[in-house]
Scaffold this motif. Structure first.
Motif, PDB file in Angstrom:
ATOM      1  N   LEU A 176      59.579  37.692  38.799  1.00 23.10           N
ATOM      2  CA  LEU A 176      58.915  37.430  37.537  1.00 23.10           C
ATOM      3  C   LEU A 176      59.657  38.066  36.370  1.00 23.10           C
ATOM      4  N   ARG A 177      59.753  37.305  35.288  1.00 24.49           N
ATOM      5  CA  ARG A 177      60.161  37.827  33.983  1.00 24.49           C
ATOM      6  C   ARG A 177      59.071  37.411  33.020  1.00 24.49           C
ATOM      7  N   MET A 178      58.867  38.187  31.998  1.00 26.83           N
ATOM      8  CA  MET A 178      57.768  37.878  31.089  1.00 26.83           C
ATOM      9  C   MET A 178      57.966  38.494  29.714  1.00 26.83           C
ATOM     10  N   ARG A 179      57.143  37.992  28.780  1.00 26.60           N
ATOM     11  CA  ARG A 179      57.093  38.531  27.422  1.00 26.60           C
ATOM     12  C   ARG A 179      55.645  38.429  26.963  1.00 26.60           C
ATOM     13  N   GLY A 180      55.170  39.452  26.302  1.00 27.44           N
ATOM     14  CA  GLY A 180      53.828  39.408  25.741  1.00 27.44           C
ATOM     15  C   GLY A 180      52.769  39.985  26.661  1.00 27.44           C
ATOM     16  N   ASP A 181      51.543  39.553  26.437  1.00 28.04           N
ATOM     17  CA  ASP A 181      50.365  40.085  27.120  1.00 28.04           C
ATOM     18  C   ASP A 181      49.876  39.077  28.159  1.00 28.04           C
ATOM     19  N   ILE A 182      50.035  39.430  29.434  1.00 31.16           N
ATOM     20  CA  ILE A 182      49.598  38.563  30.526  1.00 31.16           C
ATOM     21  C   ILE A 182      48.775  39.408  31.486  1.00 31.16           C
ATOM     22  N   SER A 183      47.576  38.919  31.794  1.00 29.22           N
ATOM     23  CA  SER A 183      46.718  39.610  32.747  1.00 29.22           C
ATOM     24  C   SER A 183      47.010  39.105  34.154  1.00 29.22           C
ATOM     25  N   LEU A 184      46.958  40.021  35.094  1.00 32.46           N
ATOM     26  CA  LEU A 184      47.095  39.701  36.510  1.00 32.46           C
ATOM     27  C   LEU A 184      45.771  40.023  37.184  1.00 32.46           C
ATOM     28  N   PHE A 185      45.222  39.040  37.881  1.00 32.75           N
ATOM     29  CA  PHE A 185      44.027  39.252  38.690  1.00 32.75           C
ATOM     30  C   PHE A 185      44.469  39.184  40.145  1.00 32.75           C
ATOM     31  N   ARG A 186      44.377  40.315  40.828  1.00 36.53           N
ATOM     32  CA  ARG A 186      44.770  40.404  42.237  1.00 36.53           C
ATOM     33  C   ARG A 186      43.604  41.043  42.986  1.00 36.53           C
ATOM     34  N   ALA A 187      43.069  40.307  43.957  1.00 34.87           N
ATOM     35  CA  ALA A 187      41.925  40.796  44.734  1.00 34.87           C
ATOM     36  C   ALA A 187      40.790  41.229  43.809  1.00 34.87           C
ATOM     37  N   ASP A 188      40.510  40.400  42.799  1.00 37.33           N
ATOM     38  CA  ASP A 188      39.419  40.626  41.842  1.00 37.33           C
ATOM     39  C   ASP A 188      39.582  41.871  40.980  1.00 37.33           C
ATOM     40  N   ILE A 189      40.793  42.406  40.905  1.00 36.16           N
ATOM     41  CA  ILE A 189      41.073  43.547  40.033  1.00 36.16           C
ATOM     42  C   ILE A 189      42.019  43.067  38.941  1.00 36.16           C
ATOM     43  N   GLU A 190      41.630  43.299  37.684  1.00 35.09           N
ATOM     44  CA  GLU A 190      42.464  42.879  36.554  1.00 35.09           C
ATOM     45  C   GLU A 190      43.362  44.024  36.124  1.00 35.09           C
ATOM     46  N   SER A 191      44.635  43.684  35.876  1.00 31.93           N
ATOM     47  CA  SER A 191      45.581  44.650  35.337  1.00 31.93           C
ATOM     48  C   SER A 191      46.545  43.904  34.413  1.00 31.93           C
ATOM     49  N   LYS A 192      47.303  44.672  33.660  1.00 35.57           N
ATOM     50  CA  LYS A 192      48.323  44.070  32.803  1.00 35.57           C
ATOM     51  C   LYS A 192      49.546  43.789  33.666  1.00 35.57           C
ATOM     52  N   LEU A 193      50.047  42.575  33.592  1.00 36.23           N
ATOM     53  CA  LEU A 193      51.206  42.192  34.385  1.00 36.23           C
ATOM     54  C   LEU A 193      52.438  42.933  33.890  1.00 36.23           C
ATOM     55  N   GLN A 194      53.252  43.397  34.827  1.00 29.07           N
ATOM     56  CA  GLN A 194      54.493  44.102  34.515  1.00 29.07           C
ATOM     57  C   GLN A 194      55.681  43.244  34.953  1.00 29.07           C
TER      58      GLN A 194
END
Length: 159
Positions: free
Chosen positions: A3-21
């Motif tokens: 993964l590469r990214m820019r900006g604010d993206i949320s990651l939902f993994r096993a019903d836990i939300e975090s900021k994607l890195q």
């Protein structure tokens, strides 16, 4: 997947939300939610297929290993993505609330509106689409746009 990214993206993994890195490996059932001004580039390590996720898009990554192949079936709830699926190993489908788009050595855009209306814009190769409400099917070759609607209709026209 990488993964590469820019900006604010949320990651939902096993019903836990975090900021994607950036650089975080993605796994089966991860849900990405890109916010305003955000962008993500996802590369599948098994065959080099890529997805570009644009702002205001919600995508669930689904993968399944079958023998020596990795089948992929991502679900896009809303938004816009660019798919470049060449030299693939295994099946690849992108599902939306109204449509299943089967990828066949294809390059193009998929856009999903709030009501589920789905647009497939093929730049290279062919998408085979099926409206999940009516069961109607169509092929969308390069240079054409397919539209699949919540009332079960499919239309294919020059882009």
């Amino acid at each position: 997947m990488t993964l590469r990214m820019r900006g604010d993206i949320s990651l939902f993994r096993a019903d836990i939300e975090s900021k994607l890195q950036e650089g975080l490996p993605l796994i089966n059932q991860d849900v990405l939610n890109s916010k305003e001004g955000s962008f993500a580039f996802i590369k599948f390590v098994d065959d080099g297929a890529t997805l570009r996720l644009f702002e205001n898009t919600i995508l669930t990554i689904n993968t399944e290993r079958v023998e020596e192949r990795m089948n992929k079936s991502s679900f896009m709830r809303i938004g816009l993505l660019f798919a470049n699926i060449n030299g693939r190993r295994g099946d690849y489908d992108i599902e939306t609330p109204t449509t299943v788009a089967s990828v066949k050595g294809t390059e193009g855009f998929i856009q999903v509106e709030a009501d589920g209306t789905t647009y497939i814009i093929t730049l290279k190769g062919t998408f085979e689409i099926e409206n999940t409400i009516s069961g109607r099917r169509a092929e969308v070759p390069a240079g054409y746009t397919g539209q699949s609607t919540p009332d079960g209709e499919i239309d294919v026209y020059p882009t």
